[in-house]
Design a protein around this motif. Structure first.
Motif: not given
Length: 967
Positions: A38-47, A107-120
C-alpha cells in the motif's frame, strides 16, 4: 475472473529482489501488507499532491491521522473497515475525469488490481505501520535451511533460506587464490604478496582462513583502506572549495580516521567523537580532531559573498551530512517543506539545525576556530595539559571580571558625544536616546575607517578609572536571527582635552572569554582587536581599564580615536555602526588589574601559552561551541529561504525517532548520544549495510543514502536486522569483528563465476547465489599498480603528498598554487595520502568514479568507460609502474620471455599463468620487440634496451586486464 492477489505480488517482488519472505504454497489470500503493497502505491500515485510537500485538499498520505479525517471537501479519504464509505475508493475507481485520482494530467488511472488491493486493505481495517526503517530492529530466529553444513556463520542461514525459497543453490567455494585476493583487497585495499599467496595455497602447512583474516585485520593497511570510505562521507579535501578553493590543513583528521579504524574504535564512539568530541568531559586532542569531520564543509572566501549566508550553508551541510552518513535518511528534503515521502515535518529540520547553529565558526578564510595539533603525538598529553591550564586561568579571570561588572553595574556614567568625524565618506550621526547618546555610522563605509569622537565630561566628575564601549545592532530584535555586519576595533586611543594628554590603558576586557582576536590588541597596536567579528547579533561591550586613575579638570573633555582596519572574508569593511560610551570612577577596576592574583594569573597565562607555542604543531579547524551568553537562536526558514525567518525553535529530533536522552543541557553531545543509542532504529542498520556494500558490491539496502520510503527495500530484511543487533549488542560495535564474520562466511566464500541459471534471473547477484566480483576502487587501482611493481611506500601518516599526475591539471585562481610532485618515496605513497583539491581532484581517481568531495558521498556508482583504460595505459603513474613491473619480470631465474611473462602475470593477478594467458602476452612482446629493435629512438623513450621496452609494454597491458582490475 482471475485476480492478482498478494501471493502473486509477493512472488513477483521476490523475483525483483525487493521482498525476502518465502513463497507459501497455500493459495489462501494473505492479509494485505501495508509496507510492501500500500505505501509504495501511495508513494507512486498520491504523495506528489497529497504528501509532505503539497497537501491538496488538506489530505496527506504520509501520516495515518491525516487520511482518517475529513478533507477540505468534507469527505473522509479512508474509513477503516468500510471501503464503500472511503472517498479514496470512489476517486481511484470513477470514470468521471473531473473526480478521478490521479487526475488524467498527472498520470493514468490505477490498475484494477491496485484498486482491489486498496479496497481489501481498507476492508481489513486499514492497518498502518511505519516504514520498516523507522521501527527498531527485532531479534530474528535463525531460519531452517536445506544445507546446514554449508553455513559457516549464522548469517549464512538467512542467505540460504532465501535461496531455498527461490529453489536455487549456492555456488561452490572459490579457490584459495580467488578468495585470498578478494579478502585481501576488501580488508586492506592491497593485493596479496607472492609470499602471502604461497603461504595460503601451497603445502600441507597452509594458513587457515581464520589466520589470514586475523592477519589482515591486524595490518596497518586496514585503516588506510577503510579511512577512504569515511573520507567520502566526511567530504574530506585539502582545500576549501568554491572558486577560490584555497588550501587548508586537515590531514590530522585523516590520520585520526586511519588510527580509529586500526584500533577498532567501537562504532558508537567513532560516531560520537566525530559529532561532539569537543563536548566530552576531559576531551583529548584526538577527541577534538575527530570533530574536524564537521568542519570539512566548503568555505567561500570570494569577495562579495555574504558571510552569514555561507555560514548557514555550512551548518545545513553538517546536518545533511550527519543524516546521510549515520542515518541513511534524505533529511535535506525537508529544508524547504515536510518530507515528500516520510513522516518528518519541515520544522523538524530546523529543530535539528539548532544543535549545530551554536558553533563558533564563520565563513572566513582562516577557518577559525582552530586547534593546534602537535606534529609528534607523544606531545599530545603535554599540549592538552597546557591547554587545560590556560582555559582554567581564563575562566578564573572571567569569573573575577564578571564579579566586578556586577558590583559596578550602576556606576557607569553615560557620555554624550558633541562632535564626530570619519575618514572616507561615512556619515556619522549623534543621536540622543533617552539618558544615553548613540553614535551612528552609515552611508558609504570604506576600508580602514577611523572615527574621531569628542565628548565633554559630565560636571562634577573628578576621576575616571575605566571606559566602556557598548556596540549594538541597528535592529536588536531582528539581529538575533539575522546578524548584521560586525567590526573589529583594531586600535583605540583616548586623549584628555584641552591638555591633549594621552590616556594609557592597562587592560581590555571583552564579553567573550574565547574571542577570535585578542581585545588587548586594540591598545597594543597588534593585528587583532576587540569586536563581534564578522557579525553582530546582540549588544556587545568592552571595558578599557586605565593604567592609573585619571584626574579630570573642570570643563575637561575626552577625544576618542577608533580605528577599524579589518575586513571580513567577503571583503566587507568591519566598522561599528551603533555605539555608546560611558565612564566609571569605581576603584574596583583598578584594584582588579593591580591585584597580585590578577598579575600572577596573567603572568602564568603568558608563560603557559608560550610553552604551548613552542610545541611543533599544525592548526586545523575543529568544532567549538559559542559561550552561553552569545548563543544563537534558530528559526524555521520559510520555504527554506534563510532570509525569511519563521518561528524560533529549540533543539529536538524528529518525533518518529527515539527521544533524546535526559540531560541538563541539550546540545550536540546529547544529540550524538541519541544517535548511538541502541534505541535508534537506523544507526546500526546503516553501519552494517555500508560494510556489506563494501564487500559484496551492493548493500542489503541498495540505496545507502536513502533508507526511507523512496529508497529500495532490503533484499534480506531479516538478515539486516540480525546483523544490526549482533553488531551493537554481541560484537560491541566492533567493525573488525563484524568484518571477520562476513569474510569467513559461506556467502562470501562462494565462487564468483556467473552460472547460466543466474544470468537472467539474478544478474546483479541480489540473491547472493554466487560470490562477489567487483572492480577495484580508484584508490585500489593505483595502490595495486604501485604494489605489484614494487614501488609502493609503506610510510604512514603526515601531510598530504603530490604524486605524479599529467601536466596542466591545476589552474589555481587567486593564487600561484602549483602541483609540485613529491620527491623520494612520497610520490609512491598510498592513495589515501594524495593531496585532494576540490576543483581539481586527482584526475585518475575522478576517472575511476571518485567524487569531488564537495558534499557527502554515501556510495560511489561504478562506471565502465574507455577513459579508464586510457588512464591505466597512459597516466604517468601507471607508466612508471609498468617500467618497474617490467624490471621485476626481467630478474626472474630465466632469460626466456615466456617465463618472464609468466612471472609478470603471477605478480599482477596472484595466480599461475597457463598457455591461455601466456600466448597473447608473448605475441604482444614479440611484436613490440620487433618495433623497438627497428626504432632505437622510440625504444629509448621507454627503456634502455629494446627487450626491457617490450617487457614494459606487456607490463602496461597487464595493468589493464580484467583479472587485475577486479577483486
Amino acid at each position: 475472473m482471475f485476480r492478482i492477489g498478494p501471493f502473486w505480488i509477493r512472488s513477483t517482488l521476490v523475483l525483483l529482489g525487493v521482498w525476502s519472505l518465502p513463497i507459501f504454497a497455500s493459495t489462501e489470500e494473505q492479509p494485505v501488507d501495508f509496507a510492501a503493497e500500500i505505501r509504495p502505491l501511495f508513494n507512486k500515485n498520491c504523495v506528489m499532491c497529497h504528501g509532505g510537500v503539497k497537501r491538496a485538499g488538506d489530505i496527506s498520505f504520509i501520516v495515518r491521522d491525516r487520511v482518517l479525517e475529513p478533507g477540505k471537501s468534507g469527505e473522509i479519504p479512508i474509513v477503516p473497515g468500510h471501503p464503500d464509505k472511503s472517498e479514496v475508493i470512489y476517486r481511484v475507481g470513477t470514470t468521471n475525469e473531473e473526480d478521478r485520482m490521479p487526475p488524467p494530467k498527472h498520470g493514468p488511472a490505477l490498475p484494477k488490481e491496485d484498486i482491489e488491493r486498496l479496497r481489501r486493505w481498507i476492508q481489513e481495517g486499514a492497518p498502518w505501520t511505519e516504514h520498516w526503517a523507522y521501527v527498531p530492529p527485532k531479534p530474528q530466529p535463525l531460519p531452517k535451511v536445506s544445507r546446514p553444513g554449508w553455513c559457516r556463520e549464522p548469517l549464512d542461514r538467512f542467505v540460504l533460506a532465501r535461496l531455498d525459497a527461490e529453489k536455487l543453490k549456492p555456488a561452490k567455494d572459490a579457490d584459495r587464490v580467488q578468495w585470498l585476493r578478494r579478502a585481501t583487497f576488501d580488508l586492506t585495499g592491497l593485493p596479496p604478496t607472492r609470499e602471502e599467496t604461497a603461504a595460503f595455497t601451497e603445502g600441507w602447512w597452509r594458513n587457515s582462513y581464520e589466520d589470514v583474516v586475523d592477519r589482515l585485520l591486524a595490518s596497518p593497511a586496514f585503516g588506510e583502506r577503510w579511512a577512504v570510505l569515511w573520507m567520502d562521507l566526511a567530504r574530506y579535501a585539502e582545500t576549501q572549495g568554491y572558486e577560490k578553493d584555497s588550501g587548508r590543513n586537515v590531514w590530522p583528521y585523516r590520520d585520526w580516521l586511519i588510527r580509529a579504524c586500526n584500533d577498532d574504535l567501537p562504532y558508537d564512539q567513532f560516531a560520537l567523537k566525530q559529532i561532539a568530541g569537543d563536548l566530552l568531559p576531559d576531551a583529548t586532542i584526538d577527541d577534538e580532531v575527530a570533530t574536524t569531520m564537521q568542519r570539512l564543509t566548503p568555505t567561500n572566501a570570494e569577495g562579495g559573498t555574504d558571510d552569514e549566508e555561507y555560514r548557514i550553508a555550512a551548518v545545513l551541510d553538517r546536518v545533511n551530512t550527519l543524516w546521510t552518513s549515520f542515518q541513511g535518511v534524505t533529511f535535506r528534503c525537508i529544508q524547504c517543506h515536510a518530507h515528500p515521502y516520510d513522516p518528518i515535518d519541515h520544522e523538524d529540520f530546523y529543530r535539528f539545525v539548532s544543535f549545530y547553529n551554536t558553533s563558533r565558526d564563520w565563513d572566513q578564510p582562516g577557518d577559525a576556530p582552530l586547534l593546534s595539533v602537535p606534529l609528534n603525538r607523544d606531545d599530545n598529553a603535554r599540549a592538552r595539559a597546557l591547554d587545560a591550564r590556560a582555559t582554567a586561568l581564563v575562566a578564573d579571570e572571567r569569573s573575577q571580571v564578571t564579579e566586578v561588572e556586577t558590583k559596578t553595574e550602576t556606576d557607569w556614567a553615560p557620555l554624550h558625544p558633541a562632535a564626530a568625524e570619519s575618514t572616507g565618506k561615512a556619515t556619522l550621526e549623534i543621536k540622543p536616546d533617552g539618558k544615553v547618546t548613540e553614535l551612528l555610522t552609515s552611508g558609504t563605509i570604506s576600508d580602514n575607517t577611523r572615527l574621531t569622537v569628542t565628548i565633554p565630561l559630565p560636571d562634577g566628575l573628578r576621576q575616571i578609572t575605566a571606559l566602556r564601549i557598548d556596540a549594538l545592532p541597528k535592529n536588536v530584535e531582528a539581529a538575533l536571527l539575522t546578524p548584521e555586519t560586525g567590526f573589529v576595533l583594531t586600535q583605540f586611543k583616548a586623549k584628555l582635552l584641552p591638555a591633549g594628554t594621552e590616556i594609557e590603558f592597562a587592560h581590555v576586557f571583552g564579553d567573550d572569554d574565547r574571542p577570535f582576536s585578542d581585545p588587548e590588541q586594540s591598545i597594543d597596536k597588534g593585528r587583532g582587536g576587540w569586536g563581534p567579528f564578522p557579525r553582530i547579533d546582540r549588544p556587545r561591550h568592552a571595558v578599557f581599564v586605565l593604567k592609573h586613575p585619571l584626574e579630570i579638570p573642570t570643563g575637561g573633555s575626552l577625544q576618542f580615536s577608533l580605528s577599524f582596519d579589518a575586513a571580513s572574508g567577503d571583503q566587507t569593511p568591519q566598522v561599528m555602526t551603533r555605539g555608546r560610551f560611558s565612564v566609571t570612577r569605581s576603584e574596583e577596576w583598578t584594584r582588579l588589574v593591580e591585584s597580585a592574583p590578577f598579575t600572577q594569573r596573567r603572568r602564568e597565562l603568558a608563560e603557559t601559552r608560550g610553552l604551548r607555542s613552542k610545541i611543533p604543531a599544525v592548526d586545523i579547524p575543529v568544532m567549538s561551541e559559542q559561550p552561553a551568553n552569545l548563543r544563537r537562536e534558530t528559526a524555521v526558514f520559510v520555504r527554506g529561504n534563510w532570509m525569511q525567518k519563521g518561528d524560533v525553535v529549540s533543539p529536538a529530533v524528529p518525533k518518529i525517532f527515539n527521544p533524546l536522552p535526559p540531560a541538563e543541557v541539550t546540545n550536540r553531545l546529547t544529540m550524538a548520544q541519541w544517535l548511538v543509542s541502541k534505541d535508534n532504529p537506523l544507526t546500526a542498520r546503516v553501519a552494517v549495510n555500508r560494510l556489506w556494500e563494501e564487500l559484496f558490491g551492493t548493500g542489503i539496502v541498495e540505496t545507502l543514502e536513502d533508507f526511507g520510503s523512496s529508497g529500495t527495500m532490503p533484499s534480506h530484511p531479516e538478515l539486516l536486522d540480525y546483523l544490526a543487533l549482533r553488531f551493537q549488542n554481541d560484537l560491541g560495535w566492533s567493525r573488525k569483528k563484524l568484518l571477520r564474520e562476513l569474510v569467513l562466511s559461506g556467502t562470501y566464500r562462494q565462487d564468483a563465476a556467473m552460472r547460466p541459471e543466474l544470468a537472467d534471473r539474478d544478474p546483479r547477484n541480489r540473491l547472493l547465489a554466487r560470490g562477489p566480483r567487483n572492480r577495484l576502487s580508484a584508490e585500489m587501482v593505483r595502490d595495486q599498480a604501485l604494489a605489484i611493481s614494487g614501488l609502493l611506500s609503506s610510510k604512514m601518516y603526515g601531510a598530504p603528498v603530490m604524486p605524479l599526475q599529467p601536466e596542466g591539471i591545476w589552474r589555481s585562481v587567486y593564487s600561484n598554487a602549483k602541483w609540485e610532485t613529491s620527491a623520494g618515496e612520497d610520490r609512491h605513497r598510498r592513495a589515501v595520502y594524495t593531496y585532494w583539491k576540490r576543483t581539481a581532484a586527482y584526475p585518475s581517481f575522478v576517472t575511476f568514479d571518485a567524487p569531488s568531495r564537495d558534499v557527502c558521498t554515501a556510495r560511489r556508482i561504478p562506471t565502465s568507460t574507455p577513459l579508464q583504460a586510457l588512464v591505466t595505459m597512459n597516466d604517468p603513474v601507471y607508466f612508471e609502474a609498468a617500467q618497474a613491473l617490467a624490471a621485476r619480470m626481467a630478474v626472474v631465474d630465466s632469460t626466456k620471455p615466456a617465463d618472464q611473462l609468466a612471472a609478470g602475470w603471477e605478480l599482477a593477478t596472484g595466480s599461475r599463468a597457463g598457455s591461455r594467458q601466456i600466448k597473447p602476452l608473448l605475441g604482444l612482446y614479440e611484436r613490440s620487440l620487433a618495433k623497438f629493435q627497428a626504432d632505437a629512438e622510440k625504444s629509448g623513450h621507454v627503456a634502455t634496451r629494446p627487450e626491457f621496452a617490450a617487457l614494459t609494454v606487456v607490463a602496461n597491458a597487464l595493468l589493464n586486464v580484467d583479472a587485475v582490475l577486479t577483486k
